[in-house]
Each structure stands twice: as structure tokens, then as C-alpha cells.
Design an enzyme around this catalytic site. Sequence first.
Site, PDB file in Angstrom:
ATOM      1  N   ASP A 261       1.268 -14.508  -4.599  1.00  0.00           N
ATOM      2  CA  ASP A 261       2.112 -13.889  -5.613  1.00  0.00           C
ATOM      3  C   ASP A 261       1.918 -14.589  -6.961  1.00  0.00           C
ATOM      4  OD1 ASP A 261       4.331 -11.943  -6.103  1.00  0.00           O
ATOM      5  OD2 ASP A 261       5.386 -13.767  -6.699  1.00  0.00           O
TER       6      ASP A 261
ATOM      7  N   GLU B 263      -2.475 -11.280  -6.408  1.00  0.00           N
ATOM      8  CA  GLU B 263      -1.518 -10.395  -7.079  1.00  0.00           C
ATOM      9  C   GLU B 263      -1.750 -10.559  -8.581  1.00  0.00           C
ATOM     10  OE1 GLU B 263       1.102  -9.446  -9.548  1.00  0.00           O
ATOM     11  OE2 GLU B 263       2.213 -11.132  -8.709  1.00  0.00           O
TER      12      GLU B 263
ATOM     13  N   ASP C  94       8.480  -4.750  -5.434  1.00  0.00           N
ATOM     14  CA  ASP C  94       9.175  -4.819  -6.716  1.00  0.00           C
ATOM     15  C   ASP C  94       9.242  -3.470  -7.434  1.00  0.00           C
ATOM     16  OD1 ASP C  94       9.911  -7.489  -6.716  1.00  0.00           O
ATOM     17  OD2 ASP C  94       8.052  -8.165  -7.651  1.00  0.00           O
TER      18      ASP C  94
END
Length: 478
Positions: A277, A324, A373
Amino acid sequence: MPVAALPSPWGIGDFGRYSYEFVDFLAECGMKVWQILPLNPLGFGNSPYQPYSSMAGDELYIDLGALKARGLLPEETLPRRLSKAAAIDYDGIRRKKGQLLRKAFSQFTPDPDYEKFVQMDWVYPYAVFLTFKKHNDMRCWTDWPEPQREWPQGSGFDETVWLEDIRYEMFVQYTFYRQWAELKAYANSKGIEIMGDIPFYVGLDSQDVWTSRDKFLLGADGQPSFVAGVPPDYFSATGQRWGNPIYDWEKLAEEDFAFWLNRIGYTAQLFDIIRIDHFRAFDTYWKIPASCETAVEGEWVEAPGYAFFDRLYEKYPRLNIVAEDLGDMRPEVYALRDHYELPGMDVIQFNFDPDRGDTVSSANMVAYTGTHDNETILQWFQAESPEEQDRCRRTLRSQGIPTRHIAHAFVTYAMERPADLAIVPVADVLSLGAEGRINTPGTVGDPDWMWRLTDFARLRRQKDFLRRIVEKSGRTQA
């Protein structure tokens, strides 16, 4: 599909029979990868990205039925269900499960596997950390009495006054580790790889910072001097002030990046693929003065990304990493990603523009309809103007994709992308709207992270659709 969102009689998904049923469902549909959220102990706001530890697992995911099968929970102590709620009640479930885990611990006799497990260098310190935390009403370690706060620095505090509690926490971690290993082995036996997720930052209120505070930019009181986040972007006009402490990269480099190598090395034992991430922070990270209430003020600072990844692949040459790389990136971020041949992310909600055509320049990507998200794909589509909706439909039809069921049309589109891997959220397979959204960045609490399925009935009805699009896209041969 987050593990927490799986059906379960206990009110939260776990490593019990429904997780095995989900693996079977994926295999029947021709799927090859199950992507999950971090499994670490949930911290502030029940966010998987504010965990109490990079290594430990959350007790919420432990299957109580398996403990009963091992003789650690007598039949009469195990209720039929702990929760009927459609949303996850973290506090209530944690309290009830904790009571039953204590009973299981009272019947547990350590075996050689347990003794081997607790020798890992993070297990005992984490058990001490969580024991201290519970004896301090779950306050952050910066607010503990000094002898406990400074225990990692050799304060002389005798933690063995709570030895039974410490042993309990080690039992919980061993149980988590054992059950997850069994579930992962089952998934692998069915041809399913697990894609796990490692947050770039760790939370201040974590064993990571408590025991390694010299690796972070902290003041003498242990509070962050600077915190992490991102400047104003697609998600928020004032940016996102996450509050995580910033790494002291000079110190990390001096120690050959051992802190990070240990995190990723252990994570690689748990998952087949690791999604990192906020990958961009290996190139540049947003450094916000801790005194600022929003993320508007801050500066981009360069990180030693190449030096780190050189060392990482030197030690772990077979890592399978996904970067990501979402948001506004400078070209150097993509250069870093491509230098190590890491797949990035192609999210349809960000890149689908009927006037631009295909925006994927490399097959070394992962295509998504959306992430945890994002809005669900249906929610996103319904928020578009009628003109944009019509243009989307025309583009999909031009590629031979029917648009009667628009969420399924976008799922099909994702599967037919040139990307080597395609990931579709279960909520999009189910054509859910706002009720299926997992998280809204920049917000805390209800309804973030609370979505779950109460059964598989509706999902099972999508098996033929999923199998058909997997075959049509040619991904059965992947």
C-alpha cells in the site's frame, strides 16, 4: 473480499467453514487469486491500516469451532451465534470472543509447534505490549507509566507479574497463525493464491514503534514530530492526514533496512502475493508537521527506494509484489516501479474515459473495477452525469459487452483488460451500491470497514456469470 466480510455466525468473517466455502466457490468459478485486507490487530477506527503490529494477527479472525474440535472449548460453552447483525460490531464481538478464547487458553497445553512459534523474535514483545496496553485501559503506549513505557529500553520493569496474561496473548497469536496457515494451504491446494496487503506505514500505537522508536521521527515524549498522509487529491480537498509517524530513513539505511526487511520477509510467509500500500512513498513521501490539523501543509521528501529494493531482492529474490501506485504520481514513481518490473494498478473508476481509449501501456498491471477505498462500481456509475453514463454504455457495447446489468458490464470489462491480473470486488459482482462500500478515505468509524455478507446465497447465483467471463477473457489459461 476482506476476511472480515465473509459470512459467519459470530458477526465477523473468520478462518472457519465459510472461508473454506469461499475458496471452493472461487475454484469453481475459475478464479486464481483471492485478495484480502491486512489481518493485523485492528487499531484506531478498526482500520486494517492502523494496526497494533506488523506481524501479529487479530484474534477476531480465529475460528472458535476449530478450538471446540480440538477439545479446547466444551460444547456447552460455545453459543450457536454471537451476532445476527448485518454490520460488524467490532467491540461487541471482540468482547464475546475474548471470553471464549480465555476459556480455550485455560485448556491449552503447549506443544512443540507452539514452542517453536513463540521463539520468533516479535511474539513475546508483542504479547508484552498488548498485556501492558490492556492493563492501561488500551491507552497508547506514550501514556503508560514510565517503567512500562520504557520497558523496551531496559527500564527494569518486571513484566512477569502479568505472565499468565502474556502467555494468553502468545496462545492467541499461535492459534491465529496455525489457523491461517491451514486456510492458506487449503486455498493453494485448490489453485488459489492469496494476495495479502502490507501497509506502508505503521501506527504510533503499535509494538513496532514502541520497541523501535529510534526508527521514526519522534520527540523525546514519543510523540511524532512529523506525520504521514497525502496532500489534497481525488479523495479529499484538505488531503489525508493519517497521523502515522514518519520513518527515519537515514537510521533505517544505516541498519541495512532490517526493520523493513523483517516486515516483508514475515509477510511473505503468510501470502503468495504482497500488495504494498502507498508504494509511492518509497520514492517520495508527504511529510506533515505534527502540529498541522490537516494534510494541506507539508513537503515531498525523497526516500531511498532503489537502495531499499536492491537490498530487499538481494535477500528475498522470489518475492511477488504488486505496487499500489494510485493518485497523482511524478514520473520517478513509475520509473522505480518499472525498474523492478513490479505490476501497478489500473483502476477503471480512475482511468475509464470513453474518449481516451485504452490507457494501459503494459500487460504487467493489475486491473480493478475499484479498491477498498473506492465507491462500488455501481455507486460510481450512478454518480456520473446522464451524458457520461451514456458514453460509458456506448464504449462498453463497442467492445461487445452488454450493458443491461451495468456493474457486471464493468466487471467483464476489467476481466478483458490486457492486464496480466484482474481483481474484482465481491460487492461489484453482487451489483451493490453504497451499501457495499468498504471504506471512505478521510473518515473514521461507522460505516467504514463494517460491511459484511450474512450468507452466500446471492453470491452463489453469480457463479455462472463469473465462470463465463473468466472463460471468455481467456484467463482460465493464465
